[in-house]
Motif scaffolding. Structure first.
Motif, PDB file in Angstrom:
ATOM      1  N   VAL A 161       0.855  -1.195   0.000  1.00  0.00           N
ATOM      2  CA  VAL A 161       0.000   0.000   0.000  1.00  0.00           C
ATOM      3  C   VAL A 161       0.884   1.236   0.000  1.00  0.00           C
ATOM      4  O   VAL A 161       1.803   1.340   0.809  1.00  0.00           O
ATOM      5  N   GLU A 162       0.568   2.172  -0.905  1.00  0.00           N
ATOM      6  CA  GLU A 162       1.384   3.402  -0.875  1.00  0.00           C
ATOM      7  C   GLU A 162       0.925   4.257   0.302  1.00  0.00           C
ATOM      8  O   GLU A 162      -0.263   4.386   0.561  1.00  0.00           O
ATOM      9  N   LYS A 163       1.880   4.809   1.024  1.00  0.00           N
ATOM     10  CA  LYS A 163       1.538   5.562   2.229  1.00  0.00           C
ATOM     11  C   LYS A 163       1.140   6.990   1.857  1.00  0.00           C
ATOM     12  O   LYS A 163       1.897   7.692   1.198  1.00  0.00           O
ATOM     13  N   THR A 164      -0.074   7.376   2.288  1.00  0.00           N
ATOM     14  CA  THR A 164      -0.463   8.795   2.128  1.00  0.00           C
ATOM     15  C   THR A 164      -0.189   9.419   3.475  1.00  0.00           C
ATOM     16  O   THR A 164      -0.414   8.799   4.510  1.00  0.00           O
ATOM     17  N   ASN A 165       0.295  10.644   3.473  1.00  0.00           N
ATOM     18  CA  ASN A 165       0.551  11.229   4.781  1.00  0.00           C
ATOM     19  C   ASN A 165      -0.262  12.507   4.950  1.00  0.00           C
ATOM     20  O   ASN A 165       0.267  13.602   4.999  1.00  0.00           O
ATOM     21  N   HIS A 166      -1.584  12.346   4.994  1.00  0.00           N
ATOM     22  CA  HIS A 166      -2.432  13.529   5.185  1.00  0.00           C
ATOM     23  C   HIS A 166      -2.266  14.071   6.601  1.00  0.00           C
ATOM     24  O   HIS A 166      -2.112  15.262   6.797  1.00  0.00           O
TER      25      HIS A 166
END
Length: 1332
Positions: free
Chosen positions: A1063-1068
């Motif tokens: 899973v690509e990490k989103t860093n919201h």
């Protein structure tokens, strides 16, 4: 000629009569008839004769008959005839109507109709004939010519009624015409026509003519169309009320108010009476009324409930059959209205979509106001409704004297509002209607007496308001009140205090009532129950406080003055001063006897004396003498003996029972406060006349306190036999005794600290004494804590209330932290040098605020006076705020390493408690509170115009700075407790911001920024900060996009359920990290998603109700779908975004436990709401035909992004469970371990069948919608056949084989398996149905 006609008519056959009539000219007959009729002679006989000679069998006879008939009608209408003659003629005409052939009846009816249309009727008397003619018409067999075609009699009648209703009616004949129709046999359709016509005429009528018209309509409604009659009348008066309200609220100078208020209300009252009368005769009408108003509840946009319809409902409660239903309907409407209001206030999303609705509670209070215009039939219902609301929604349980709210936090608010509404209804009704006052008072008092076990504070408040409103009026009801006094000794103490406080204004007015109360209290004084004696003391103290002896100082703090001038006149009459004095001294005598009773009773006295003294200064001598003689019993007079107090004498030993006999600490506390007040208030006024013996006691007391102070400082703990080696266990007699002594010594130390500080005038010696006393207190408290820590007894966590008064705490803190006067510097440095002492001062402040939060008042003098408490709160807050912001925790902690919390942290905790207490108890004074915090001392400039929002924003900025400083520190220096406290403070301050203000938006973006940029692995801090973010966000806009972003972050951190997928990490949001993602953030976002789903569900229900109402009125439906459009669009948008939110979470490798359970439940809810939306469109399709494109997209998205993933998530959950089971099996070979593991698996997989059922219901209704809308919605949905949620048999076998158990054990296991497979079978059947 007339004689001839009459003689011929007397013959046996009518042949000659016919011939004779034939020979006459037409005009001769009519003239003759006119003469006879006007003279009032035998016109009836003549008319009979003429009709006899004009049979309908011959054409000539028929024509003559018709001519005469028409002429008679004109004659009657002309108004020239006497009443009796006219009535006789009409009667004859009625009898003859049936002989006419059909076509002539049609002609006659048409003549009537044209006369009505053209307004040619003079007195409308002849209208009585029209129903007879129409009835005769329906009896005619065969067709007759009508217009161009041929119609049967029945159809002719229908056409005639249609023509009549489409024509113009003269205003003065509307009532007669309506009344006429009740004698005509009407079909449903015809009745509907007539009712619509009459309702259209309402607006053209004078107000006074409407009641009789309504009466006729109600009579008519028994023929059908009851619904239209009800709707029409209610809508008409609702509109009239609205116009009236607008006119009244408009420009007062325009005297164009169409209807005076009183007249309109009287008319409404009359109509409501007509309604009740009609419903008694026709129960169907009552059912229709309830049905109509219930239907309105569903849609809720409707205007069905209005003041008029509520008044109508309340008057219907007089009919027994409907009573319960009506009250239920009103209860549900009221609570629903409050719940809706609460939901709307908490969500900007809903506020934008739903127009503001008038509140039911305002309508009901409007009814109360209107009922002053002799609506007697409504008042009984109002009173009952008021009591029903107070009984149903009042506070529920009592525990240790505190009221416990049983319902959950959210439902509590609507319930509180409903209870408050009940009280308001009763109070307002009481003010307006004299007749019903006795009844209301009686009912309230009955509840106070009979409900001892449940809380009745709401009834006591109501009683107090009623009595404050009119003490003199209630003198007539005094017998009821005195009867209540007889029960005083059986009631709980709280109730007695509340009741006596409430009836106190009556005691000032009515001597007889006062005397009967004193008799009751004297009896109670010697009762065997302790509670009764305490009640007696409470009652006597209250009397002392409120009956002033002449010459007493006027106390500015008299909080309970009565606003009725007559009362004051009576109180200060000649009877008063002397009588009051003897009366008060008598009571003092009674109270002195209490000093020999149990500690609890004495304690009440000591707590009450200060208030009495403050209100009634003439009693000072008596009170001080009493206290002095009491103290002497325990005081060691020899100046060199240690310790200075006889503690042994304070303790009572009866066999094994050891208890406190004399609360010496409370006695000293009372003496100290009374003395301080006496010195500040009374002594300055006595300078001129030195009265020796009066001065003596005050000097004595001062000397004694001084001596006790000096000797307490010299005494060691050994002198009290309380050193470290002493026994403090709760199990032995000596231990209990030592505990009691220790608490007494600590209490005495606290009292002396306050006494010495207050007389010190900042002298260094006094402050050293204060510190020495504190050290004694501290040693004892340390020993007790240490012993309690070892024994882990119940006493450990129960700290006794501090004896310091709140005023003193505020003065002490101000002196310690804010006093910069040069001359005080040296002496204060003594106290400031002890960190322990400063921490103790802040701790006591915290304890006082906590007490305020829990009970609504604080202990000590002025502890019941809200204004004084508020003043002290402001002072304390100002000091704590300054201390926290000027000396941050980090600075303080780096210097010294001490155990316990630092002072700054304690200050912050105090601030957090104070902010929540102020919002709870002092909501109206918030502006004043925030102004008091402004430390900038330029009071002179006018700063009253600064809004609450601006002031709150200023305070918020200070705490934001502190939090930023904290976050900028290193991870290991991060103080999680302080951070969580800061967020709580920010949360309570942000509630003061106006959601539409720029300050609010700033606060929201700041919070969001903190969450995005700071990563802390602290679950508590993360949770409180995220909660703050959401609570702000929902008031700005819907949080769905926020939820979606967070779900992506969680997915990124926890990984996918398919381990091969990266899973690509989103860093919201940096706040989401491996430590906080699950369960903290995961559970938070799920609970927020649930709230959004609830809002959507609420909206869909509203829309459904609207559509079902519109299908009733077809023409409105096309406009309705247009007006629903924004709401529908918003619903679909919300659900679409939530779909993507669930799409992320369903793929996340969540740890098993609460996260998985909650997710499965929420998914189930999601599908239920999708199904509700599909069912709504099924309803819409019925009327308008299509479904919008974005709905199709939503269905497509659910088919591709959610349903398939739900099934794979279910498999993932089950695999995890079975692995867990296997692991348990390998690890322990015990039966119990496997049994518990299996039980857990069963419990945790429970939501799975529910979810699958919800998905299948959704698909089932989609198939229905596809058929109805002609759009194939199922093309993107792969029908699910996988049923992989059973416990795998092979794993079970393996576990069981390892067990090597007997068949018995296997039997239970297979039962488990069977239970779990059962839903699967049911589901399969259901699915087959769906597919077929």
């Amino acid at each position: 000629m007339d004689q001839k006609i009459l003689s011929l008519a007397a013959g046996k056959t009518a042949d000659k009569l016919q011939e004779f009539l034939q020979s006459l000219k037409e005009d001769d007959l009519t003239d003759l008839l006119q003469n006879q009729a006007v003279k009032g002679k035998a016109a009836g006989a003549l008319l009979r004769a003429i009709f006899k000679g004009s049979p309908c069998s011959e054409k000539a006879g028929t024509l003559r008959r018709r001519k005469i008939y028409t002429y008679c009608i004109q004659l009657v209408e002309s108004g020239d005839l006497q009443k009796e003659v006219a009535s006789e003629i009409i009667g004859l005409l009625m009898l003859e109507a049936h002989h006419f052939p059909g076509p002539l009846l049609v002609e006659l009816a048409n003549e009537f109709i044209s006369a009505i249309k053209e307004g040619n009727l003079v007195n409308g008397k002849s209208l009585e004939l029209l129903p007879i003619i129409l009835t005769a018409l329906t009896t005619k067999k065969g067709n007759m010519a009508y217009g161009k075609g041929e119609l049967s009699g029945e159809e002719c009648k229908k056409q005639l009624i249609n023509t009549l209703c489409s024509g113009r009616w003269d205003q003065q004949y509307v009532i007669q015409l309506t009344s006429m129709f009740k004698d005509v046999p009407l079909t449903e359709e015809e009745a509907e026509l007539v009712v619509e016509k009459v309702l259209r005429m309402f607006s053209k009528m004078n107000l006074q003519e409407i009641p009789p018209l309504v009466y006729q309509l109600l009579v008519l409604s028994s023929k059908g169309s009851r619904k239209s009659v009800l709707e029409g009348i209610i809508a008409f008066f609702n509109e009239l009320d609205k116009q009236h309200a607008e006119e009244q609220s408009g420009d007062e100078l325009l005297d164009l108010v169409t209807v005076p208020s009183g007249e309109l209300r009287h008319v409404e009252g009359t109509i409501i009476l007509h309604f009740v009368f009609a419903i008694k005769l026709d129960y169907e009408l009552g059912r229709e009324l309830l049905k109509h108003l219930k239907a309105g509840q569903q849609g809720d946009f409707s205007n069905n409930l209005c003041p008029f319809s509520i008044a109508l409902l309340l008057s219907v409660t007089r009919i027994q059959r409907f009573e319960e239903q009506v009250f239920d309907l009103l209860k549900i409407s009221i609570v629903k209205s409050f719940k809706d209001l609460q939901l709307l206030q908490g969500s900007k999303f809903l506020q934008n979509l739903v127009p503001h609705r008038p509140c039911v509670s305002a309508m009901i209070l409007e009814v109360v106001k209107n009922s002053v215009h002799s609506w007697d039939h409504v008042t009984q219902g109002l009173v009952e409704l008021g009591f029903i609301l107070m009984d149903s929604y009042g506070p529920k349980k009592i525990l240790d004297g505190k009221t416990i709210e049983t319902s959950s936090g959210l439902s509590r608010m609507p319930n509180q509002h409903a209870c408050k509404l009940g009280a308001n209804i009763l109070l307002e009704t009481f003010k307006i209607h004299e007749m019903i006052r006795q009844e209301i008072l009686k009912q309230v008092l009955n509840r106070v007496v009979t409900r001892a076990s449940s809380p009745i504070s709401h009834f006591l408040d109501l009683l107090s308001n009623i009595i404050m409103y009119a003490p003199l009026v209630l003198q007539s009801c005094s017998s009821k009140v005195t009867e209540t006094f007889d029960y005083l000794s059986f009631l709980p103490l709280q109730t007695v205090q509340g009741l006596l406080k409430a009836v106190q204004p009556l005691l000032k007015v009515s001597m007889s009532m006062r005397d009967s109360l004193i008799l009751v209290l004297r009896k109670a004084m010697f009762a065997s129950q302790l509670d009764a004696r305490k009640s007696a003391v409470a009652g006597f103290l209250l009397l002392l406080k409120n009956f002033k002896v002449l010459g007493s100082l006027s106390s500015s703090q008299c909080s309970q003055s009565i606003g009725v001038s007559q009362v004051h006149v009576n109180v200060h009459s000649r009877y008063n001063s002397v009588a009051n004095e003897t009366f008060c001294l008598e009571i003092m005598d009674s109270l002195r006897r209490c000093l020999g009773q149990q500690a609890d009773v004495r304690l009440m006295l000591y707590e009450g004396f200060y208030d009495v003294l403050r209100r009634n200064s003439q009693l000072a001598n008596s009170i001080m003498q009493t206290l002095l003689s009491q103290l002497k019993q325990f005081y060691e007079p020899k100046p060199d003996l240690l310790p200075p107090l006889k503690l042994e004498a304070c303790i009572l030993t009866q066999g094994d029972q050891i208890s406190l006999q004399e609360p010496l600490d409370y006695l000293l506390c009372c003496i100290q406060h009374c003395l301080a007040w006496y010195k500040s208030r009374v002594v300055p006024l006595q300078q001129g006349e030195e009265e020796e013996e009066e001065e003596a006691f005050y000097q004595d007391l001062d000397d004694m306190l001084e001596s006790i102070t000096n000797r307490m400082i010299k005494s060691e703990l050994e002198d009290f036999e309380l050193d470290k080696s002493a026994d403090f266990s709760q199990s032995t007699g000596i231990g209990i005794k030592n505990n009691i002594c220790a608490f007494l010594v600590m209490g005495v130390c606290e009292v002396l600290i306050e006494y010495n500080f207050s007389i010190s005038n900042f002298s260094k010696n006094k402050f050293e004494e204060v510190l020495s006393l504190f050290m004694c207190y501290k040693k004892l408290s340390d020993i007790l804590n240490e012993k309690a820590g070892k024994g882990k007894t119940k006493m450990a966590n129960k700290t006794n209330d501090s004896f310091l008064s709140m005023k003193f705490v505020s003065d002490l803190l101000t002196a310690l932290f804010r006093d910069s006067t040069q001359s005080h510097e040296e002496s204060l440095s003594v106290l400031r040098s002890s960190n322990e002492f400063m921490r103790y001062a802040v701790n006591v402040a915290l304890q006082k605020v906590q007490q305020l939060k829990e009970t609504g008042h604080v202990s000590g003098p002025d502890g019941q006076n809200p204004n004084k408490i508020f003043q002290n709160l402001c002072d304390i807050t100002r000091v704590l705020l300054w201390r926290y912001t000027s000396i941050p925790t980090s600075v303080e902690e780096s210097g010294k390493k001490e155990k316990g919390k630092s002072i700054s942290l304690l200050c912050l905790e105090g601030l957090q408690k104070i902010f929540s207490a102020v919002q709870q108890f002092y909501q109206p004074k918030i502006q004043q509170f925030l102004r008091a915090l402004d430390v900038t001392d330029n009071e002179d400039r006018e700063d009253a115009d600064v809004s609450v929002t601006q002031r709150a924003a200023f305070q918020i900025r200070q705490f934001q700075r502190s939090l930023l400083n904290l976050l900028s520190s290193q991870e290991e220096d991060f103080n999680s407790k302080e951070a969580a406290l800061l967020v709580t403070v920010l949360t309570s301050l942000s509630k003061l911001l106006e959601p539409s203000s720029p300050q609010f938006v700033q606060m929201l973006s700041w919070t969001s920024k903190i969450c995005k940029e700071n990563s802390r692995e602290d679950a508590l801090f993360c949770k409180s900060l995220m909660n703050l973010l959401f609570s702000l966000h929902v008031l700005y806009k819907s949080p769905v996009t926020l939820l979606r972003d967070l779900s992506q972050d969680i997915h990124g951190h926890l990984g996918d359920i398919d381990r091969d997928v990266e899973v690509e990490k989103t860093n919201h949001f940096a706040m989401v990290n491996l430590r906080t993602a699950a369960p903290t953030v995961c559970l938070l976002v799920l609970s927020q998603a649930e709230k959004v789903l609830e809002e959507v569900d609420w909206l869909i229900t509203k829309l459904k109700g609207q559509v079902s109402q519109e299908t009733l009125s077809e023409e409105a439906s096309s406009q309705a779908t247009a007006s629903n459009h924004p709401a529908e669009k918003a619903i679909i948008m919300q659900l679409g975004t939530l779909l993507t939110f669930f799409h992320e979470l369903v793929q996340t490798a969540l740890p098993s436990g609460s996260c998985v359970d909650t997710l499965l439940k929420d998914l189930c809810k999601m599908y239920t709401i999708l199904t509700a939306l599909v069912r709504y469109y099924l309803q819409v399709c019925r009327s308008s035909g299509g479904i919008p494109k974005n709905m199709e997209k939503l269905v497509k998205l659910s088919g591709s992004h959610l349903t398939p993933l739900c099934y794979s998530f279910i498999s993932y959950v089950q695999n995890k469970k079975s692995q867990g089971l296997k692991y348990t099996g390998e690890k322990k070979k015990e039966k119990t371990a496997v049994a518990t593991a299996m039980a857990r698996v069963l419990r945790e997989t429970k939501p799975i069948p529910n979810l699958i059922f919800a998905i299948e219901q959704y698909e089932k209704f989609l198939i229905h919608l596809s058929k109805r809308s002609k759009v194939n919605l199922m093309q993107h949905i792969k029908l699910s056949t996988s049923r992989d949620f059973k416990i795998k048999g092979n794993i079970l076998d393996m576990v069981l084989r390892e067990e090597g158990e007997d068949e018995n054990e296997e039997g239970t296991a297979s039962e488990h398996g069977g239970q779990n497979k059962e839903p699967a079978k049911k589901k399969r059947k259901k699915e087959m149905k769906c597919l077929s």
